[in-house]
Design a protein around this motif. Sequence first.
Motif, PDB file in Angstrom:
ATOM      1  N   LYS A  46     -20.002   3.537  42.426  1.00 17.56           N
ATOM      2  CA  LYS A  46     -19.180   2.485  41.809  1.00 17.56           C
ATOM      3  C   LYS A  46     -17.724   2.928  41.753  1.00 17.56           C
ATOM      4  O   LYS A  46     -16.813   2.175  42.126  1.00 17.56           O
ATOM      5  CB  LYS A  46     -19.712   2.174  40.412  1.00 17.56           C
ATOM      6  N   ASN A  89     -20.860  -4.023  41.963  1.00 19.70           N
ATOM      7  CA  ASN A  89     -20.638  -3.939  40.514  1.00 19.70           C
ATOM      8  C   ASN A  89     -21.589  -4.857  39.752  1.00 19.70           C
ATOM      9  O   ASN A  89     -22.098  -4.490  38.687  1.00 19.70           O
ATOM     10  CB  ASN A  89     -19.192  -4.259  40.160  1.00 19.70           C
ATOM     11  N   LYS A 129     -17.642  -4.640  46.990  1.00 18.99           N
ATOM     12  CA  LYS A 129     -17.443  -3.910  45.731  1.00 18.99           C
ATOM     13  C   LYS A 129     -17.852  -4.783  44.543  1.00 18.99           C
ATOM     14  O   LYS A 129     -18.536  -4.321  43.629  1.00 18.99           O
ATOM     15  CB  LYS A 129     -15.988  -3.480  45.574  1.00 18.99           C
ATOM     16  N   TYR A 157     -24.942  -3.208  39.788  1.00 24.28           N
ATOM     17  CA  TYR A 157     -24.862  -2.066  38.866  1.00 24.28           C
ATOM     18  C   TYR A 157     -25.031  -2.538  37.422  1.00 24.28           C
ATOM     19  O   TYR A 157     -25.812  -1.972  36.660  1.00 24.28           O
ATOM     20  CB  TYR A 157     -23.520  -1.358  39.068  1.00 24.28           C
TER      21      TYR A 157
END
Length: 184
Positions: free
Chosen positions: A35, A105, A101, A108
């Motif tokens: 991350k 995220n 990205k 995540y």
Amino acid sequence: MAEVKNQNDTSNIAQRYANALFELAKEQGNFDDYKNDLALVSDIFSSSRDLEQFIAHPVVPQDEKKAVIEEIFAKHVSANVINFLKLLIDKNRLMYLHSIKNVFNDLYRKHCNVMVAEVISAIELSDENKQRIVQKLENIYNKSIELHSYVDSSIIAGLILKIDDKTIDGSVKSQIETMKKQII
């Protein structure tokens, strides 16, 4: 219609690549490193128009692009993230890095049971106030809270809180607008 198709294509491509990287992070058990590495790389690309143009230029050979990626990021991100960037170059997908990205995220946060909350205030909130907001939200939602704080002096006073798909508007500006509507 073509714009919607392009958004769907971007979303699908970003989802596939982010899922693949997320699975690698899961296997290695180091989500935070991936991350953070993705955030760093994305930030550097966002802040360097020259780098973005160089990488996107169709005449520059892929080997040169990879060498530049290696030179810039070798000391700052993991070898797996560098290899991931090289794969994106090979597949002509580096333009999707920011979307990848963002999807990573989201994956995540879901995996780690984290919710994002935004708080908008007329003045900068103290760390103590931010922490109290986080604690209250964590108690309400039984999840970890990632708080993003913004200042918007136009709300006059109070707070606007956005979490999940809910907005709680406790700003003075909103209260004045409500009173105006009631008077009219």
